[in-house]
Design an enzyme around this catalytic site. Structure first.
Site, PDB file in Angstrom:
ATOM      1  CB  SER A  48      -0.967   0.019   1.180  1.00  0.00           C
ATOM      2  OG  SER A  48      -0.284   0.214   2.389  1.00  0.00           O
ATOM      3  CE  LYS A  97      -3.505   2.253   4.014  1.00  0.00           C
ATOM      4  NZ  LYS A  97      -2.833   1.177   3.368  1.00  0.00           N
TER       5      LYS A  97
END
Length: 184
Positions: A48, A97
């Site tokens: 990710s 993230k």
């Protein structure tokens, strides 16, 4: 003979055991406090955050190891910072993230988010992965800043990438209107 046997215990196994117990076990409480409240070392798994983290994700099993600062992690969050937070869908899991939007920002979302634009509410942030294969705010919406558990500050391994994470050099993707533009 009993006195000699007792001396053997003190100098033998029990003596060595108590020596090592005192020598090493006294470090456990400070390490637990340090790991829980100051910083921790974390391995980045998954694609990710590719290519910023794990740039060789498809080529090898080598993963980046980073230092995560836990000192007031949810304060003064800025766009571009890389944070760790509790997964809103699985609170036992942690996710890494990039902060894309802060309170008041208007974000042009990506699929599968149901609306084209969203304004980040007060006390929340919008996070996205750098890669294409990511479950982020486009999947579960803005997250509460209270879920943030740390900020990624340094890459520790691999050695060729060792150093400070320069989040401020990251260009934000198009489709983000900063909160100050809303006031003008």
């Amino acid at each position: 003979m009993a006195a000699r046997w007792g001396a053997g215990i003190r100098n033998g196994f029990l003596g060595q055991f108590s020596h090592y117990l005192i020598r090493y076990a006294t470090w456990i409480p400070p390490l637990v406090v340090f790991n829980g409240w100051v910083a921790e070392i974390t391995q980045i798994n998954g694609p990710s955050m590719y290519p910023y983290f794990n740039p060789h994700y498809n080529e090898s099993t080598r993963r980046d190891i980073v230092l995560v600062s836990k000192w007031y992690p949810d304060r003064n969050l800025k766009r571009g910072m890389i944070v760790t937070f509790r997964n809103p869908l699985n609170p036992k899991g942690k996710v890494v993230k990039r902060v894309v939007g802060i309170a008041g920002d208007v974000i042009r979302t990506k699929a599968p988010y149901p609306h084209e634009y969203v304004q980040v509410p007060e006390g929340h942030i919008w996070v996205e992965g750098d890669g294409d294969k990511t479950k982020d705010s486009n999947y579960y919406g803005p997250i509460s800043a209270c879920l943030v558990t740390g900020r990624v500050t340094h890459i520790l391994s691999p050695w060729d990438r060792f150093g400070r994470v320069k989040w401020w050099e990251h260009n934000l993707r198009p489709g983000i209107k900063k909160a100050r533009h809303l006031l003008e």
